[in-house]
Write a protein that holds these residues in place. Structure first.
Motif, PDB file in Angstrom:
ATOM      1  N   ALA B 233       0.841  -1.189   0.000  1.00  0.00           N
ATOM      2  CA  ALA B 233       0.000   0.000   0.000  1.00  0.00           C
ATOM      3  C   ALA B 233       0.876   1.238   0.000  1.00  0.00           C
ATOM      4  O   ALA B 233       1.992   1.229   0.499  1.00  0.00           O
ATOM      5  CB  ALA B 233      -0.895  -0.015   1.228  1.00  0.00           C
ATOM      6  N   GLY B 234       0.376   2.302  -0.599  1.00  0.00           N
ATOM      7  CA  GLY B 234       1.041   3.588  -0.497  1.00  0.00           C
ATOM      8  C   GLY B 234       2.297   3.733  -1.326  1.00  0.00           C
ATOM      9  O   GLY B 234       2.412   3.181  -2.412  1.00  0.00           O
ATOM     10  N   ASP B 235       3.245   4.518  -0.802  1.00  0.00           N
ATOM     11  CA  ASP B 235       4.424   4.919  -1.553  1.00  0.00           C
ATOM     12  C   ASP B 235       5.709   4.470  -0.868  1.00  0.00           C
ATOM     13  O   ASP B 235       5.704   4.041   0.274  1.00  0.00           O
ATOM     14  CB  ASP B 235       4.450   6.440  -1.689  1.00  0.00           C
ATOM     15  CG  ASP B 235       3.199   6.956  -2.377  1.00  0.00           C
ATOM     16  OD1 ASP B 235       2.796   6.362  -3.385  1.00  0.00           O
ATOM     17  OD2 ASP B 235       2.612   7.952  -1.876  1.00  0.00           O
ATOM     18  N   LEU B 270      18.064   3.577   2.747  1.00  0.00           N
ATOM     19  CA  LEU B 270      16.954   3.087   3.559  1.00  0.00           C
ATOM     20  C   LEU B 270      15.698   3.155   2.722  1.00  0.00           C
ATOM     21  O   LEU B 270      15.480   4.124   1.997  1.00  0.00           O
ATOM     22  CB  LEU B 270      16.762   3.985   4.793  1.00  0.00           C
ATOM     23  CG  LEU B 270      17.977   4.189   5.684  1.00  0.00           C
ATOM     24  CD1 LEU B 270      17.603   5.120   6.843  1.00  0.00           C
ATOM     25  CD2 LEU B 270      18.485   2.867   6.221  1.00  0.00           C
ATOM     26  N   GLN B 271      14.878   2.111   2.841  1.00  0.00           N
ATOM     27  CA  GLN B 271      13.645   2.137   2.096  1.00  0.00           C
ATOM     28  C   GLN B 271      12.481   2.158   3.092  1.00  0.00           C
ATOM     29  O   GLN B 271      12.396   1.307   3.973  1.00  0.00           O
ATOM     30  CB  GLN B 271      13.557   0.903   1.205  1.00  0.00           C
ATOM     31  CG  GLN B 271      12.666   1.124   0.021  1.00  0.00           C
ATOM     32  CD  GLN B 271      13.127   0.316  -1.171  1.00  0.00           C
ATOM     33  OE1 GLN B 271      13.459  -0.850  -1.030  1.00  0.00           O
ATOM     34  NE2 GLN B 271      13.145   0.919  -2.344  1.00  0.00           N
ATOM     35  N   LEU B 272      11.615   3.147   2.952  1.00  0.00           N
ATOM     36  CA  LEU B 272      10.531   3.347   3.910  1.00  0.00           C
ATOM     37  C   LEU B 272       9.197   3.258   3.194  1.00  0.00           C
ATOM     38  O   LEU B 272       8.983   3.910   2.168  1.00  0.00           O
ATOM     39  CB  LEU B 272      10.666   4.721   4.561  1.00  0.00           C
ATOM     40  CG  LEU B 272      12.078   5.091   5.035  1.00  0.00           C
ATOM     41  CD1 LEU B 272      12.139   6.562   5.409  1.00  0.00           C
ATOM     42  CD2 LEU B 272      12.499   4.227   6.211  1.00  0.00           C
ATOM     43  N   THR B 301       8.731   7.044  -4.695  1.00  0.00           N
ATOM     44  CA  THR B 301       8.294   6.249  -5.849  1.00  0.00           C
ATOM     45  C   THR B 301       7.055   5.419  -5.530  1.00  0.00           C
ATOM     46  O   THR B 301       6.750   5.151  -4.374  1.00  0.00           O
ATOM     47  CB  THR B 301       9.393   5.258  -6.298  1.00  0.00           C
ATOM     48  OG1 THR B 301       9.910   4.600  -5.142  1.00  0.00           O
ATOM     49  CG2 THR B 301      10.508   5.962  -7.022  1.00  0.00           C
ATOM     50  N   ARG B 302       6.402   5.004  -6.613  1.00  0.00           N
ATOM     51  CA  ARG B 302       5.326   4.035  -6.519  1.00  0.00           C
ATOM     52  C   ARG B 302       5.978   2.657  -6.437  1.00  0.00           C
ATOM     53  O   ARG B 302       7.077   2.457  -6.959  1.00  0.00           O
ATOM     54  CB  ARG B 302       4.443   4.115  -7.789  1.00  0.00           C
ATOM     55  CG  ARG B 302       3.802   5.462  -8.028  1.00  0.00           C
ATOM     56  CD  ARG B 302       2.604   5.705  -7.141  1.00  0.00           C
ATOM     57  NE  ARG B 302       1.662   4.581  -7.200  1.00  0.00           N
ATOM     58  CZ  ARG B 302       0.916   4.193  -6.173  1.00  0.00           C
ATOM     59  NH1 ARG B 302       1.009   4.813  -5.019  1.00  0.00           N
ATOM     60  NH2 ARG B 302       0.093   3.182  -6.294  1.00  0.00           N
TER      61      ARG B 302
END
Lengths: 251, 324
Positions: B233-235, B270-272, B301-302
């Motif tokens: 879900a989300g970005d 880091l990926q959030l 990003t998507r």
């Protein structure tokens, strides 16, 4: 069996297209005829050869056996190459039977040897070889049996050994002594008793003896049936081993 | 499912490893591929994609489980299966010193076509795939792309119901890759089921109706690319750092922040995962800024299939596991 024929024809077409093929496969025997023949003539003159003083008559039939030893002995490289390129894998997904695939390779090796053997006999004729037609046909048949034996062993090894250099080493280790002890180059009777004794265990000794008898048309010579008996047995055994190996390796 | 062209139950493959240990390349695979689908196995090298494919196209016998391919039992009727499937391996398997046309002829005749039929079918494919210009040259002179299209032609010479493509575009230039994709789509429109393996996300995304993400011999997720991406879900906000220590420090600063749904430490970045990127971004930048670990780069990003893979396995498909 149509499949085996298709595979064999495909392989042969590919082999013959190689411009080096004709030259390279006959190069060695012709060099022997050209350079070793005259040397042997000297031996024939001073010491005498079994079967007269014509060195070519003594030497040329053995060359056919030698050619079979080396040409078929190194056939494994073809198979290794086909395994590595994915060619075999591509064929394995088609409805071709495993047996047809196996026999295709044996068949092309045999046809190859028949062509080479006929070419060698013709070459020999230029160097003064006299050949009996009937005997020569039987001789080519014997060469085919030797070829099946050697190529089966070589193919079987290629299924296990991935490295071309190691494969060549193993084949040479066995082919070279087998060739020398077969009396192709010089009669074994020239050697000391120990060599003569060991040579008795070299199946190719009988093949070479038979090849000399056959070229002269001496079909009834005891060496002939002995050589046929030995190589019918050996070709059946080695072919069986190769077919089984192929079945395991490429289920 | 009776209308599936590939059906597997608990299919598995074990190998003996270099130290005689048991390597489970494929574990309890349950898979159903419907007729007419383009189905992709996506995963890094060593995930078990190729092993799976080799089992399904009768090249490798399974250690356990069962499978039905084109309606035939894999263990008992491999010969029947072979009539109905086509296979294009990673190596292609063209005879180098024969021409492309000769290779096709041989292939056609092995599928029991007469010489005339074989010639007609080869000509037809050569024309349709626009291979005429080099069809009679030895295949060793072909470029990677030319060879691959010929491989493809040889795989469909007998118009199989089901075509297996193992890493069809690996090592190809973008133009050739586009051609392979185009041909796969044409086959798809003609009703052929296409089963492929890939480690290219773009390929799975652009080509496949459904994708199974495989990791360590198991299917981690399965669905259409859109469905899979929806799982996230989300970005996604990615923060880049100069080194791993700084990234780690920032990672700790972000501990317990409620706007962040999930976070991954990827070394220097880091990926959030957040619900609404536009609102969360200023907040996150403020936190790392105040903590004296401002990011060197930021992107919003998507989610892509890579993110799906990362979320499922905790590892990135692009990084370590991408190319061999």
């Amino acid at each position: 069996m149509r499949d085996a024929y298709l595979i064999a024809m495909n392989e042969l077409r590919v082999t013959i297209r190689n411009p080096f093929w004709a030259v390279s496969s006959l190069f060695q025997p012709i060099i022997y005829l050209l350079l070793f023949g005259p040397l042997l003539n000297g031996v024939a003159a001073s010491r005498g050869l079994p079967g007269g003083d014509n060195a070519v008559q003594f030497f040329a039939p053995g060359l056919l056996v030698m050619n079979a030893l080396f040409a078929a002995g190194f056939e494994g490289f073809t198979l290794r190459d086909k395994l590595d390129s994915g060619f075999i894998e591509r064929l394995r997904v088609t409805p071709i039977s495993r047996l047809a695939l196996t026999m295709g390779f044996i068949l092309q090796s045999a046809i190859n040897l028949i062509i080479q053997s006929i070419a060698l006999i013709v070459c020999g004729a230029f160097f003064g070889l006299h050949f009996d037609i009937g005997g020569s046909i039987l001789l080519v048949l014997l060469i085919v049996l030797i070829g099946i034996t050697m190529s089966s062993i070589s193919f079987r090894l290629a299924l296990i050994i991935r490295e071309g250099g190691i494969l060549a080493g193993i084949v040479n280790t066995f082919v070279l002594p087998a060739m020398i002890l077969s009396g192709i180059m010089l009669p074994i009777s020239f050697g000391p008793p120990i060599i003569q004794f060991i040579a008795k265990f070299d199946p190719f000794l009988y093949a070479v003896d038979a090849s000399r008898a056959l070229i002269n048309g001496a079909i009834g010579d005891p060496s002939v049936w002995m050589a046929f008996a030995i190589f019918i047995a050996l070709s059946v055994i080695t072919l069986g081993v190769f077919i089984r190996g192929m079945r395991e390796a490429v289920a | 499912m009776t209308d599936s062209i590939i059906h597997t139950e608990k299919l598995c493959k074990r190998f003996a490893g270099p130290k005689k240990e048991v390597v489970e390349a494929v574990r309890d695979l349950d898979l159903d591929v419907a007729k007419g689908e383009i189905f992709g196995l996506l995963g890094p090298n060593g995930a078990g994609k190729t092993t799976t494919m080799r089992m399904l196209c009768t090249l490798l016998s399974p250690s356990g489980g069962k499978a039905t391919i084109t309606g035939f039992d894999l263990a008992r009727q491999p010969h029947e299966i072979r009539r109905h499937i086509g296979y294009v391996g990673q190596k292609g398997g063209m005879e180098h010193v024969a021409s492309g046309r000769e290779n096709l002829m041989l292939q056609a005749q092995l599928y029991r076509m007469s010489k005339d039929e074989a010639r007609r079918r080869s000509n037809e494919l050569i024309e349709r795939l626009k291979l005429t210009a080099f069809a009679d040259r030895k295949t060793e002179t072909y470029s990677g792309g030319q060879r691959r299209i010929f491989d493809l032609a040889s795989g469909v010479i007998h118009s199989p119901q089901l075509l297996f493509l193992d890493e069809p575009s690996t090592g190809l230039d973008p133009q050739s890759r586009a051609r392979v994709w185009e041909e796969a789509k044409v086959l798809h429109e003609q009703g052929t089921t296409v089963f492929l393996t890939t480690h290219y996300l773009e390929e799975a995304d652009a080509l496949c109706d459904r994708v199974a993400i495989v990791d360590q011999g198991r299917i981690a997720a399965i669905g259409s690319p859109a469905e899979l991406k929806k799982q996230i879900a989300g970005d996604i906000i990615t923060l880049g750092y100069e080194d791993e220590t700084r990234a780690k420090a920032a990672f700790q600063l972000l501990e317990g922040q409620r706007v962040i749904l999930e976070k991954h430490d990827l070394g220097t970045s880091l990926q959030l995962y957040v619900d609404r990127g536009d609102e969360a971004l200023p907040e996150i930048l403020r936190i790392v800024g105040q903590g004296n670990y401002p990011a060197k780069s930021v992107s919003l990003t998507r989610p892509s299939l890579d993110d799906v893979f990362l979320k499922l396995t905790g590892r990135s498909l692009r990084g370590d596991g991408g190319q061999s």
